[in-house]
Design a protein around this motif. Sequence first.
Motif, mmCIF file in Angstrom:
data_model
loop_
_atom_site.group_PDB
_atom_site.id
_atom_site.type_symbol
_atom_site.label_atom_id
_atom_site.label_comp_id
_atom_site.label_asym_id
_atom_site.label_seq_id
_atom_site.Cartn_x
_atom_site.Cartn_y
_atom_site.Cartn_z
ATOM 1 N N THR A 42 146.884 34.773 -101.713
ATOM 2 C CA THR A 42 145.737 34.244 -100.155
ATOM 3 C C THR A 42 146.132 34.878 -99.182
ATOM 4 O O THR A 42 146.472 33.953 -98.176
ATOM 5 N N LEU A 43 145.231 35.020 -98.152
ATOM 6 C CA LEU A 43 145.171 35.948 -97.046
ATOM 7 C C LEU A 43 143.908 35.067 -96.357
ATOM 8 O O LEU A 43 142.526 34.253 -96.475
ATOM 9 N N LEU A 44 144.043 33.967 -95.071
ATOM 10 C CA LEU A 44 143.149 34.412 -93.521
ATOM 11 C C LEU A 44 142.383 35.092 -93.046
ATOM 12 O O LEU A 44 142.999 36.168 -92.881
ATOM 13 N N LEU A 45 140.775 35.406 -93.695
ATOM 14 C CA LEU A 45 139.902 36.291 -92.953
ATOM 15 C C LEU A 45 139.331 35.700 -92.497
ATOM 16 O O LEU A 45 138.750 34.630 -91.792
ATOM 17 N N LYS A 46 139.438 36.400 -90.785
ATOM 18 C CA LYS A 46 139.008 36.184 -89.418
ATOM 19 C C LYS A 46 138.381 37.135 -88.959
ATOM 20 O O LYS A 46 138.507 38.178 -88.539
ATOM 21 N N TRP A 47 137.025 37.181 -88.958
ATOM 22 C CA TRP A 47 135.872 37.989 -87.797
ATOM 23 C C TRP A 47 135.090 36.828 -87.198
ATOM 24 O O TRP A 47 134.767 36.938 -87.707
ATOM 25 N N ARG A 48 134.877 37.661 -86.068
ATOM 26 C CA ARG A 48 134.293 37.183 -85.119
ATOM 27 C C ARG A 48 134.469 35.363 -84.634
ATOM 28 O O ARG A 48 135.637 34.937 -84.568
ATOM 29 N N HIS A 49 133.146 34.314 -85.089
ATOM 30 C CA HIS A 49 133.964 32.918 -84.857
ATOM 31 C C HIS A 49 133.843 32.693 -86.435
ATOM 32 O O HIS A 49 134.088 31.532 -86.431
ATOM 33 N N HIS A 50 134.221 33.656 -87.242
ATOM 34 C CA HIS A 50 134.004 32.928 -88.916
ATOM 35 C C HIS A 50 135.883 33.080 -89.389
ATOM 36 O O HIS A 50 136.576 33.386 -88.943
ATOM 37 N N SER A 51 136.156 32.405 -90.451
ATOM 38 C CA SER A 51 137.278 32.396 -90.819
ATOM 39 C C SER A 51 137.029 31.631 -92.326
ATOM 40 O O SER A 51 136.804 30.807 -92.671
ATOM 41 N N THR A 52 137.844 32.028 -93.254
ATOM 42 C CA THR A 52 137.577 31.951 -94.214
ATOM 43 C C THR A 52 138.673 32.199 -95.468
ATOM 44 O O THR A 52 139.419 33.572 -95.098
#
Length: 501
Positions: A42-52
């Motif tokens: 499991t990775l944390l995806l971070k892009w601009r103001h989003h994360s999931t």
Amino acid sequence: MNNFEQKILLRSKMIDISTGYPWIIALSEPDARRYGIRAGDTLLLKWRHHSTAVSVDLTTSLVKPGQVGLFREIKRQYKIPHDELIEFKLLEHPISLKVIQKKLLDKKLTYQEIFGVIRDIVRHRIDDISIAFFVSSFFFKKPSLQEIYYLTKAMAETGYLFKFKGRVVDKHSTGGLPGNRVTPIILPIIGVFGLTMPKTSSRAVTSAAGTADTFEVLAPVYFSAKQVERLIKKHKVCLVWGSKEIAPADDRIIRVAYHLTIEPFSKMVVSIMAKKVAMGIKYLVVDIPVNPTAKVNSLREAKKIRSLFLYLARKFKIKTEVTINFAADPVGRGVGPALEARDILRVLEQKKNRPFDLERKSVKLAGRLLELSGKVKRGEGKKKAREVLKRGLAWKKMQEIIKAQGGNPNIDSEGLSQGKIVFEVKAGKRGVVNSIQNQNLVEICRLLGAPFIKKAGIYLNKSVGDRIKKGETLFTLYTVSQLRMNLAKEGLKKLKIYYIS
């Protein structure tokens, strides 16, 4: 720096494949070796103001080193453009896995523990296998009433909580009975009386149509939480297919539970009540149809379900009435989205060929909801509901709802398009219709393409108790392709729908 602290920067590449899950990404095997990542991590995806949180699949061909493959679901949900720089971080195993292990050992869980599991489900911190273990350990090991309350509360509170003004009412059926599409008739009746009814309805999982599938024939049903608030502020009532913000863990739990092939009644009640809590419902009527071939097939089971509904209603201070009724056959004549929508409109338009059993049940339940909420005096609800139906006020309100949700308010029941490939099934002998096998009826509807093909389904020309002559039409099949019709005809050789004595 250990792997959990390391930041990974990769360029996005869109992959034109639908996985069915919004949280899967593809990494090249060289990058996986470089960063110490394994398939399933499991990775944390971070892009601009989003994360999931996302789960990793590995590939040798879909993406190059330095790229991350994003499937259709992530592209739709987060609208990440191609060749965008995205940051990733390896996540440690969530604490909620230890909570699931605790429940597997049949130990009681606290609210904080249950909330943590549900929060991680919403954030995609745990995968479907872990959810399956949680569902199995929680619902099949007889949870305490307190744990059921905690789970319902956590599912509601990890999503959007609505706060509507006035008397907020709702009606829900446990389902499992073909047709029975009373909600879209009750909704405008309630609307005429000025009560607030933010109705969230489900799509079919194993049936021929859910209320949302049927209403979608008339108007769009998917709206964000803010859009629902605007609809209610202006029109007081709406019928929507939930929202990804309303008890969001429920969608993942339902999908996993579907693959387990059985659904404990406690899970069904939790799912229903979590959404009622999230929607701010204060008055609720629950309908439990009982039939040997329906979802609830005995009075004993129905009483247990009623008891659980009333327990949760007391805990959340929702004034609730639960009705149990034995249903001998489907309610209404149409089974399948477009055919059920036609039944609904025929009742609201008060056409001569309307299904009177559907009208009677709708009026009865609407009347109970009017009385429960204190809008009319006890004993007057059914009469008042029937009056607004006969005077055309409910139909006028429905036209307003359809227009507000983006549909055509001038639609007519007889103008609703049905499947062009039609086949009538005739009676092989004279007699009386003794019973209808609901499960087989649904299975044939699904072979015809319902609920995904809106124009597919079965029209019941004869009901239980009807006398029939040899050669009379028992029921009519509708679909959009000969292939689908042939599948249904083959199915009818094995699955009997009508029993004639």
